[in-house]
Design an enzyme around this catalytic site. Structure first.
Site, PDB file in Angstrom:
ATOM      1  N   HIS B  71       6.855  40.991   4.293  1.00  0.00           N
ATOM      2  CA  HIS B  71       6.508  41.072   5.716  1.00  0.00           C
ATOM      3  C   HIS B  71       7.816  41.318   6.459  1.00  0.00           C
ATOM      4  CE1 HIS B  71       2.536  38.977   5.007  1.00  0.00           C
ATOM      5  NE2 HIS B  71       3.206  38.632   3.927  1.00  0.00           N
ATOM      6  N   LEU B  72       7.931  42.468   7.091  1.00  0.00           N
ATOM      7  CA  LEU B  72       9.225  42.815   7.679  1.00  0.00           C
ATOM      8  C   LEU B  72       9.275  42.693   9.205  1.00  0.00           C
ATOM      9  CD1 LEU B  72      10.370  45.712   5.341  1.00  0.00           C
ATOM     10  CD2 LEU B  72      10.930  43.286   5.224  1.00  0.00           C
ATOM     11  N   ASP B 316       6.510  38.166  -1.562  1.00  0.00           N
ATOM     12  CA  ASP B 316       5.706  37.782  -0.398  1.00  0.00           C
ATOM     13  C   ASP B 316       6.636  37.230   0.691  1.00  0.00           C
ATOM     14  OD1 ASP B 316       3.481  37.651   1.171  1.00  0.00           O
ATOM     15  OD2 ASP B 316       2.676  35.816   0.294  1.00  0.00           O
TER      16      ASP B 316
END
Lengths: 317, 439
Positions: B71-72, B316
């Site tokens: 998740h950036l 993740d």
């Protein structure tokens, strides 16, 4: 007997749970409490022990009896106490827990008595604050002073804890009182059986080192102590039990059912009681009930805890 | 700022390393020549006129590692992570590519967003970014996203992220429709009604800690449902992640029966159990979703790594701002931890050095398999493949120190852990990635 001599064998800054305590430490608290009973029996129920010390009662969750009991204990020890409660203060205004902690730090109270709806909050505060932390109930996790006052009450009635059979009945799943009591009673050599409808007993209850049953009569059989738990009436809305009527029929404690217990059984309840739901009035007010003793003992036990934690602070400024 | 400006036409000769590439059954001492952005040759005593030579004696070269899920933060959550910080973290952690989740704000459900994110990542040049697009518009769980448009723009997978698709009919249609475009649907197998207010795995520790438990039947029942749906609908179901032994068994059986299904698990689900909530005294760094599972589950997952049932290990990576993650109590902390800068060292130490898997299998899990599942050009050092290489030092001693992370996120359950083995450099498209000094 002076409480000072017990303080020498106490080293903890906080009381966040029973889980970490040794049987010796539990014994120290109970013995210290014994020495404070006398104070509450005086005409002037006050000693100067904690004069000039600040105790903050930080209640994120509503509580009447636990808070009153702590307040009374603080007042009888002459501490300056200050109440913060969940509603109407910054506590309900979206402040993070750590902001609350930083604010507390700035006020530098000696002790903070904290009640919170989420497990682990007192532990987090204890890690970050210099103040001593007393857990007055964290979610369904622990309520150490309740377990201590229960043990104190049992010990006064029975003269011991080890070898006793203690039945705890009701909403086990959501109860912090049960968890602290299980830790304490099993550490002190008592045998614990928990009982309630399957929807209110944790699926992994046995893993706590206790016997689990869903039959009230089986739980009561041969019990020295019966501890009834409060049933949250709104729980039936989450389909945890179908109705109050049915709950009482299956798990309510009546005089007739209590006959299965030992002849000298004592009946306890952490309060507040729902008469006619988990306990019949005839039992609550009957000869085996020590429910009001619990309330009185609560003050002595909390005085003992406040005293011991404060003594540690005096030694290490 | 990025090495990209030096041009891809240069040659780099990496000399003296051991090359481990399971895609071609390779594990030997050899030189590696990268030219024009691709692998040009592998062999002993390679000579290349005009090539920059890099001495990597004693190191191990593997096909560039690909994180299958990170998740950036950008767009929308730049206070948690930006593409710049996240991709720097990826490169520092040894990854040459990252499959980014679609749960940004707005969510990635439009072509323009896919292109914007990809372009931005290309410009940065720290690591390749492969975007995921949502299964449903707005991630709302009702209408299908424009899968054709999104995949044409470069989306390599479809996922509604942490939000399970409760509507079985919708998932069935999504599997059918996505099969036109060959992309997998990554589904978080969970029944949120069953999980209710659970904040950790239901078992001894949730019971003892008084925290609402989340039963593992949630994952098992939805994996069972999804496998039935995939069996009939076709398409490519990818369980993201599998964390429960019983769910893994079903996936194993489905694979044996020939179903085209894949799955991943995270490093924290492999190295930690629900006991960590207790031993860390309610640290919010142990609050993850799915929750940390039981010891038996962890044992089952390790077997799944060994027998090939688990296809990938993912980070993740899920950064949060300290205000929202570290300054709050366990029950209200958002689930998720960072992992880009810890996965390589900890998995080399706790999985490879510990003898659970060998290095070739490790490379498969972290490079070959993600390339295969997402249809990426990397995952192999065969001649002609992209010059994406990760350089490992299997003897490096590492201590996890969140204050040194390039990621903006600091919440990791592994702070203070020590490990032997680390990624010491990456090459992307044939050029060395030189990260700026940390400020």
């Amino acid at each position: 007997m002076s409480p000072e001599r017990y303080a020498e064998s106490w080293t903890r800054k906080d009381l966040v749970g029973i889980a970490d305590l040794s049987p010796t430490e539990i014994g120290v608290i109970l013995d210290t409490a014994e020495s404070f009973v006398e104070v509450s029996q005086r005409q002037i129920k006050k000693v100067p022990t904690l004069r000039g010390r600040t105790v903050l009662n930080l209640f994120f969750e509503a509580s009447t009896r636990t808070r009153s009991s702590f307040e009374l204990a603080e007042k009888r020890l002459s501490a300056d106490s200050l109440n913060f409660s969940g509603s109407g203060s910054a506590l309900s205004k979206g402040e993070t827990l750590m902001d609350t902690a930083r604010n507390l730090e700035a006020m530098s109270p000696d002790l903070v008595v904290v009640r919170h709806q989420h497990p682990g909050v007192p532990h987090m505060l204890a890690k970050r604050l210099d103040s001593g932390i007393i857990n007055a109930g964290d979610g369904a996790h622990e309520h150490p002073t309740q377990a201590l006052l229960d043990a104190f009450t049992i010990r006064r009635a029975k003269g011991r804890l080890d070898g006793l059979r203690v039945a705890i009945i009701g909403d086990i799943e959501h109860s912090r009182v049960v968890r602290s009591n299980i830790h304490l009673l099993t550490k002190m050599g008592a045998e614990v059986v928990i009982a309630g409808p399957r929807t209110l007993v944790p699926l992994h209850g046995e893993s706590l080192g206790v016997e689990v049953t869903h039959d009230l009569d089986a739980a009561l059989e041969g019990a020295d102590v019966v501890m009834m738990l409060r049933v949250q009436l709104e729980r039936h809305q989450r389909a945890l039990f179908p109705s109050v009527r049915e709950y009482f029929r299956l798990f309510g404690l009546t005089e007739a059912r209590l006959k299965r217990a030992k002849d000298d059984v004592i009946v306890m309840h952490p309060g507040p009681m729902n008469r006619g739901v988990e306990i019949d009035s005839a039992v609550a007010d009957g000869p085996f009930s020590v429910i009001l003793d619990q309330v009185a003992n609560g003050v002595s036990v909390r005085m003992a805890v406040l005293f011991l934690l404060m003594a540690v602070r005096t030694e290490t400024p | 700022m990025s090495g990209k400006s030096t041009g891809d036409r240069r040659s780099v000769l990496l000399q003296g390393a051991r090359i481990v590439d399971p895609s071609q059954g390779l594990d030997e001492a050899a030189d590696l020549l990268l030219r024009d952005g691709s692998v040009a040759a592998i062999g002993s005593n390679l000579k290349a006129e005009g090539a920059e030579t890099v001495d990597v004696t004693g190191k191990v070269l593997v096909p560039g590692l690909i994180d299958g899920r990170a998740h950036l933060g950008e767009p929308g959550y730049e206070h948690r992570e930006t593409l710049d910080s996240g991709l720097q973290a990826a490169a520092a952690g040894g990854f040459t590519a990252v499959v980014a989740t679609a749960d940004t704000a707005p969510v990635v459900d439009q072509r323009a967003l896919v292109e914007m994110i990809t372009r931005q990542a290309d410009r940065l040049g720290w690591a390749r970014l492969y975007p995921t697009a949502t299964v449903t518009k707005g991630m709302a769980g009702s209408e299908l996203s424009e899968v054709g448009e999104l995949t044409a723009a470069g989306a390599v997978a479809l996922s509604d992220g942490e939000t399970p698709i409760a509507n079985a009919a919708l998932l069935r249609r999504a599997l059918m429709y996505a099969s036109h475009f060959g992309v997998p649907i990554l589904h978080r197998a969970a029944d949120l009604q069953l999980e209710s207010d659970g904040v950790m795995h239901e078992g001894h520790w949730s019971t003892r800690l008084g925290l609402p438990g989340s039963t593992s039947v949630s994952e098992r029942s939805i994996v069972a449902r999804d496998l039935f749906l995939a069996e009939e609908a076709g398409g490519r179901l990818h369980v993201a992640p599998v964390t429960v032994g019983g769910a893994l068994d079903q996936i194993r059986a489905a694979k044996e029966a020939g179903l085209q299904v894949s799955c991943d698990t995270t490093l924290h689900h492999l190295l930690l159990t629900d006991e960590a909530v207790h031993s860390s005294t309610f640290s919010t760094a142990t609050r993850v979703s799915p929750p940390l599972r039981s010891e038996q589950d962890v044992e089952a997952l390790k077997k799944g790594l060994q027998d090939g049932t688990i296809d990938m290990i993912v980070t993740d990576h899920r950064p949060f701002h300290a205000d929202e993650k570290e300054d709050v109590q366990f029950s209200v902390a958002p689930p998720g931890v960072v992992g880009l800068e810890t996965l390589v060292s900890l998995s080399l130490d706790r999985l490879v050095k510990a003898g659970i898997i060998d290095l070739a299998r490790w490379v498969e899990l972290l490079s070959c398999a993600p390339a295969r599942i997402f249809g990426l050009p990397g995952g192999s050092l065969e001649v002609g493949r992209p010059g994406d290489v990760t350089v490992l030092d299997l003897d490096a001693e590492v201590t996890v120190d969140p204050s040194t992370f390039r990621s903006q996120g600091r919440s990791t359950p592994f702070a203070g852990w020590t490990a032997t083995g680390a990624a010491v450099g990456t090459f992307v498209g044939g050029r060395r990635v030189d990260l700026p000094q940390r400020t």
